[in-house]
Design a protein around this motif. Structure first.
Motif, PDB file in Angstrom:
ATOM      1  N   CYS A  98      23.035  11.638  26.209  1.00 34.21           N
ATOM      2  CA  CYS A  98      23.103  10.395  25.434  1.00 34.21           C
ATOM      3  C   CYS A  98      21.970  10.300  24.417  1.00 34.21           C
ATOM      4  O   CYS A  98      22.184   9.894  23.271  1.00 34.21           O
ATOM      5  CB  CYS A  98      23.073   9.194  26.379  1.00 34.21           C
ATOM      6  N   VAL A  99      20.765  10.684  24.827  1.00 30.62           N
ATOM      7  CA  VAL A  99      19.602  10.555  23.950  1.00 30.62           C
ATOM      8  C   VAL A  99      19.638  11.574  22.814  1.00 30.62           C
ATOM      9  O   VAL A  99      19.406  11.248  21.645  1.00 30.62           O
ATOM     10  CB  VAL A  99      18.301  10.691  24.770  1.00 30.62           C
ATOM     11  N   ALA A 144      12.548   8.165  21.473  1.00 30.93           N
ATOM     12  CA  ALA A 144      13.242   8.000  22.752  1.00 30.93           C
ATOM     13  C   ALA A 144      12.294   8.343  23.886  1.00 30.93           C
ATOM     14  O   ALA A 144      11.583   9.353  23.835  1.00 30.93           O
ATOM     15  CB  ALA A 144      14.476   8.893  22.810  1.00 30.93           C
ATOM     16  N   ALA A 167      22.341  10.733  20.256  1.00 26.56           N
ATOM     17  CA  ALA A 167      22.406   9.332  19.854  1.00 26.56           C
ATOM     18  C   ALA A 167      22.418   9.210  18.338  1.00 26.56           C
ATOM     19  O   ALA A 167      21.995  10.112  17.611  1.00 26.56           O
ATOM     20  CB  ALA A 167      21.206   8.579  20.428  1.00 26.56           C
ATOM     21  N   THR A 169      28.643   4.701  23.810  1.00 24.86           N
ATOM     22  CA  THR A 169      27.758   3.639  23.316  1.00 24.86           C
ATOM     23  C   THR A 169      26.639   4.230  22.463  1.00 24.86           C
ATOM     24  O   THR A 169      26.268   3.662  21.425  1.00 24.86           O
ATOM     25  CB  THR A 169      27.157   2.852  24.490  1.00 24.86           C
ATOM     26  N   PHE A 170      26.096   5.370  22.880  1.00 19.35           N
ATOM     27  CA  PHE A 170      24.997   5.999  22.151  1.00 19.35           C
ATOM     28  C   PHE A 170      25.480   6.714  20.881  1.00 19.35           C
ATOM     29  O   PHE A 170      24.746   6.788  19.900  1.00 19.35           O
ATOM     30  CB  PHE A 170      24.264   7.001  23.045  1.00 19.35           C
ATOM     31  N   THR A 180      21.502  11.339  30.832  1.00 20.50           N
ATOM     32  CA  THR A 180      20.585  10.639  29.939  1.00 20.50           C
ATOM     33  C   THR A 180      20.216  11.511  28.752  1.00 20.50           C
ATOM     34  O   THR A 180      20.175  11.051  27.601  1.00 20.50           O
ATOM     35  CB  THR A 180      19.317  10.221  30.705  1.00 20.50           C
ATOM     36  N   ASN A 198      28.918   5.449  28.626  1.00 21.76           N
ATOM     37  CA  ASN A 198      27.540   5.397  28.140  1.00 21.76           C
ATOM     38  C   ASN A 198      27.370   6.258  26.900  1.00 21.76           C
ATOM     39  O   ASN A 198      26.739   5.839  25.920  1.00 21.76           O
ATOM     40  CB  ASN A 198      26.585   5.868  29.240  1.00 21.76           C
TER      41      ASN A 198
END
Length: 200
Positions: free
Chosen positions: A132-133, A68, A136, A89-90, A129, A86
């Protein structure tokens, strides 16, 4: 995890790195600080590590596993969708209640998780972010961060430090912030100087 030998990137007729290029090996969950002056090729090297940029010469080997990359632009998320959308989605297999609990740890509680990403400040967007990362599916084994503390308030920097402290994988972080690098307990420091990558 990553092995690069004689990595060279050319822009026009100019080589980014000196001589026959740079060598970099990342073994296991190492925490590496990549330093050097502006324009020395740090962001270019991160893009090679991620695979977004193919070297003009040299050998690159990557182990299986997700990488990532958090660029300075923080452009991984859909600006029109909410933070919660979001995140879903991850991490689609996490129950919604668990996703909400995790977002709260990144200071997005209740109605704040329903804000569109496009209205967030720089610090808020970084936190969204990161959430999410880091959660994930599949989780990244290598995290690349390009000047992540730029334009962040102290709360957001502290949140970033906590998130990286809990992260189990390897990371390479470009930063000039010595206090931040001490807090995240980097194992190695490498520096780009005059196109040459050296342990520092």
């Amino acid at each position: 995890m990553f092995q690069g030998e004689h990595i060279q990137v050319r822009y026009g007729d100019r080589n980014v790195f000196a001589g026959d290029g740079v060598d970099l090996t990342i073994r296991g969950p190492e925490r590496i600080a990549l330093t050097g002056g502006n324009g020395t090729g740090k962001s270019t090297l991160l893009r090679v590590l991620k695979g977004d940029l193919t070297p003009d010469s040299g050998v690159v080997k990557r182990a299986e596993g997700r990488i990532a990359y958090l660029s300075q632009r923080l452009d991984l998320l859909d600006l029109d969708r909410t933070i919660a959308e979001n995140f879903a989605t991850f991490a689609p297999s996490l129950p919604e209640s668990q996703r909400m609990t995790l977002l709260a740890r990144f200071l997005f509680r209740g109605a704040r998780s329903q804000l569109p990403v496009g209205v967030l400040s720089g610090g808020e967007r970084l936190r969204a972010t990161l959430a999410c990362v880091l959660f994930a599916e599949p989780a990244p084994q290598l995290l690349l961060l390009d000047e992540p503390t730029n334009n962040l308030d102290l709360v957001s920097v502290g949140q970033l430090e906590s998130a990286l402290g809990a992260y189990q994988g390897a990371f390479v972080v470009v930063s000039h912030d010595e206090r931040f690098l001490r807090e995240i307990k980097v194992d190695r420091r490498v520096r780009l100087t005059d196109g040459t990558l050296v342990e520092s």
